[in-house]
Motif scaffolding. Structure first.
Motif, PDB file in Angstrom:
ATOM      1  N   PRO A 144     -17.876 -13.401  -0.435  1.00 29.73           N
ATOM      2  CA  PRO A 144     -17.699 -12.128   0.275  1.00 29.73           C
ATOM      3  C   PRO A 144     -18.946 -11.767   1.082  1.00 29.73           C
ATOM      4  N   SER A 145     -18.718 -11.215   2.270  1.00 34.10           N
ATOM      5  CA  SER A 145     -19.849 -10.850   3.108  1.00 34.10           C
ATOM      6  C   SER A 145     -20.054  -9.343   3.029  1.00 34.10           C
ATOM      7  N   HIS A 146     -21.316  -8.900   3.067  1.00 37.65           N
ATOM      8  CA  HIS A 146     -21.595  -7.459   3.021  1.00 37.65           C
ATOM      9  C   HIS A 146     -21.077  -6.729   4.235  1.00 37.65           C
ATOM     10  N   VAL A 147     -20.794  -7.479   5.279  1.00 37.36           N
ATOM     11  CA  VAL A 147     -20.437  -6.865   6.551  1.00 37.36           C
ATOM     12  C   VAL A 147     -19.046  -6.259   6.510  1.00 37.36           C
ATOM     13  N   GLY A 148     -18.236  -6.711   5.549  1.00 34.25           N
ATOM     14  CA  GLY A 148     -16.848  -6.239   5.493  1.00 34.25           C
ATOM     15  C   GLY A 148     -16.022  -6.920   6.566  1.00 34.25           C
ATOM     16  N   SER A 149     -16.437  -8.130   6.969  1.00 33.20           N
ATOM     17  CA  SER A 149     -15.721  -8.837   8.035  1.00 33.20           C
ATOM     18  C   SER A 149     -14.635  -9.726   7.460  1.00 33.20           C
ATOM     19  N   ARG A 150     -13.721 -10.172   8.336  1.00 32.93           N
ATOM     20  CA  ARG A 150     -12.718 -11.154   7.916  1.00 32.93           C
ATOM     21  C   ARG A 150     -13.336 -12.545   8.035  1.00 32.93           C
TER      22      ARG A 150
END
Ligand code: HEM
Length: 573
Positions: free
Chosen positions: A312-318
């Motif tokens: 999971p990325s902290h950016v909240g990206s797909r």
């Protein structure tokens, strides 16, 4: 049988041409509804066939009477947009004009009010089909729209963390000092400035945002060692790919590898090696993915690779597909060094042409930095003072006259209402390609007063943009973002702007604190002036001003690749 075939072929060609002429006429009528001067053009500036063959056609078209080739011919040469600057608008008597072609309509504008609206309105988007050449590995931040673009933007800008600005400052100072030592080895003569400033900018971005430190050994024959399995160095791979991006885009890779031309072979090798270098960058992050995905502050490389992994990325990206991971690594490397490197080269040459501006900067550097060693220069307070002072004014003026991103495309996806600078309303038809002519806008005499020089003298200096270089216009002023767009405007504005600014200020401060830049009046010029150094220098200055128009080339950005040697001279104490 043969004659039936010939007749059918003739009918087919005739029908096709007739349809094209009808479409052309229809496009013209539609373009006219916008209320700007409208001209016919038989070609669309970015048609691949035209871009490939125009250099063969143009000499032939130039033999035709001027009525048949004007004004469309100069407006259909992508490589000359910066050179022509505001001229086409002056000739059309309007800051905006339309070109109707058989395939599509194009609106050219240098009107700041219209440009701001084109950068902001929801019915105006990036023409993704025209930007496919960036997608060599996969879609990138620069070539997608809508939700997909928002995803790419989140990922790339997360890595452009403002907390890295002090590192950009430090690394630029370090790279500049070591570059000066490198120049010392060549007697402090720099023949092609741009080749060094681009390398410097690549070193900075590569070290700060890609965890790949670089030094100058690469450029000293025999000193650079290639990593196992590579045929060319990272620098050489990226510079070759950038120079021949069009070739890589237009010729299928399997054919490129087999064509018997040196340029094709070199380009293919560079492309293959660059792909491997970027895969190695990615592998380095993936090897440590558990730790890196948990980091709050990631650099661009880490942010892109994590977005392409199953962590999971902290950016909240797909999640980002693999092609887009490499694509965005390439795009950020390209956008992050080519623009800054070219701008710095223009700055160095302009300062060598106009020593009076160097003196002003040096006075300011002495006042602000005193005798403090570079390690003690402050990336916040010193940077801010210099950027708001004479050094900042010089850089703003460089980016105005030599705005390396000299045009930007947009597309209307619905009828779009625009108000021009005179307050008049226009409706731009859906499907119109808009060429935001940044070069025209930044040379627009209605916005920027030109220097007071006679038309004869301007002609003698080939109408060079360097004539109007006037940093004083910026003193005591901000960015003037209503009329000044070197970094774009609106939601797609350059996310690298603060980094580029810090880098440019740190570079020029380090260089000019200890050194002065000089044009070199060679022996031939000197003897042609009877040994009179002052007259020889004047001649050299005029010649350099002319070269600052004649030798400026276009390849993604504008740049000076021809020799205009400069000497770096230690300042006397
Ligand atoms: C003097 C230096 C620079 C100039 C003049 C410049 C100019 C621009 C311009 C005009 C755009 C907007 C294009 C548009 O509206 O379609 C842009 C976009 C972009 N720039 Fe820069 N740039 C510079 C340096 C940098 C640096 C140092 C980086 C990264 C470290 C960078 C990364 C990007 C990226 C990723 C985009 C795409 C943004 C998007 O489409 O959302 N640029 N740049």
């Amino acid at each position: 049988m043969v004659s039936t075939f010939s007749a059918s072929f003739a009918v087919f060609i005739f029908a096709n041409i007739s349809l094209k002429i009808l479409a052309w006429r229809k496009n013209f009528k539609l373009a006219e509804t916008a209320g700007f001067p409208t001209f016919y053009s038989p070609v669309f500036i970015t048609d691949v066939w035209w871009m490939m063959l125009s250099s063969l056609f143009i000499p032939l078209i130039n033999l035709l009477p001027s009525k048949t080739r004007l004004p469309w011919l100069p407006l259909s040469q992508i490589s000359n947009i910066w050179k022509y600057g505001y001229e086409p608008f002056h000739e059309a008597g309007s800051d905006t004009l339309f070109l109707a072609t058989p395939t599509n309509n194009m609106m050219w504008t240098s009107d700041p009010a219209i440009i701001k609206q084109l950068f902001s309105l929801p019915t105006v988007q990036v023409p993704v089909d025209m930007l496919r050449f960036y997608d060599i590995w996969g879609p990138t931040i620069g070539s997608v729209e809508g939700e997909e673009w928002k995803n790419h933007r989140k990922i790339v800008t997360y890595g452009l963390n403002p907390s890295t600005l002090p590192t950009v400052w430090k690394e630029t100072i370090h790279q500049t000092n070591t570059l000066i030592s490198r120049w010392a080895g060549d007697g402090f003569v720099v023949p092609v400035v741009k080749s060094w400033t681009s390398r410097l900018a690549l070193h900075v971005i590569s070290s700060v945002f890609f965890d790949h430190p670089m030094d100058w050994r690469e450029y000293s024959p025999g000193e650079a060692a290639l990593e196992a399995g590579y045929q060319v160095s990272f620098e050489s791979a990226i510079f070759t790919v950038l120079r021949h991006l069009g070739l890589i885009f237009m010729v299928p890779r399997a054919i490129l590898a087999r064509l018997p031309f040196r340029v094709c072979k070199d380009t293919f090798t560079a492309f293959t090696d660059l792909t491997r270098y970027m895969q190695d960058f990615r592998a380095k992050v993936l090897n440590d993915i558990n730790r890196i995905s948990g980091k709050l502050r990631k650099n661009i490389l880490e942010s892109i690779v994590v977005a392409g992994s199953d962590h999971p990325s902290h950016v909240g990206s797909r999640p980002l597909p693999e092609g887009s991971v490499l694509g965005n690594i390439f795009f950020s490397l390209m956008a992050g060094h080519e623009t800054t490197g070219s701008s710095l080269a223009f700055a160095m040459i302009l300062l060598a042409i106009y020593p009076e501006h160097q003196k002003e900067i040096q006075k300011e550097l002495d006042r602000v930095l005193g005798n403090r060693p570079t390690e003690d220069w402050n990336s916040e307070s010193d940077y801010q003072t210099l950027n708001k002072g004479y050094l900042g004014a010089v850089l703003k003026e460089v980016l105005r006259n030599y705005n390396v991103v000299q045009f930007i495309f947009r597309l209307t996806v619905a009828p779009t209402n625009l108000i021009d600078s005179k307050g008049e309303a226009h409706i731009i038809p859906s499907g119109t390609t808009c060429l935001i002519n940044v070069a025209g806008a930044m040379q627009n005499p209605n916005t920027w007063s030109p220097r007071d020089i006679t038309p004869g003298r301007r002609a003698q200096l080939h109408h060079s943009q360097a004539i109007d270089f006037d940093p004083a216009r910026w003193l005591g002023k901000g960015d003037d973002s209503d009329v000044y767009f070197p970094f774009g405007y609106g939601s797609r504005q350059c996310p690298g702007k603060p980094f580029a600014q810090v880098e440019m200020v740190a570079f020029l401060a380090t260089l000019l604190k200890e050194y002065t830049l000089e044009l070199i009046a060679d022996d031939v010029t000197l003897s042609s002036c009877g040994g009179n150094k002052e007259v020889a220098w004047q001649q050299k200055q005029d010649d350099a001003i002319r070269q600052m128009r004649d030798n400026v080339e276009f390849n993604i950005t504008i740049q000076m690749l021809k020799e205009l040697p400069i000497r770096v001279v230690k300042r006397s104490t």
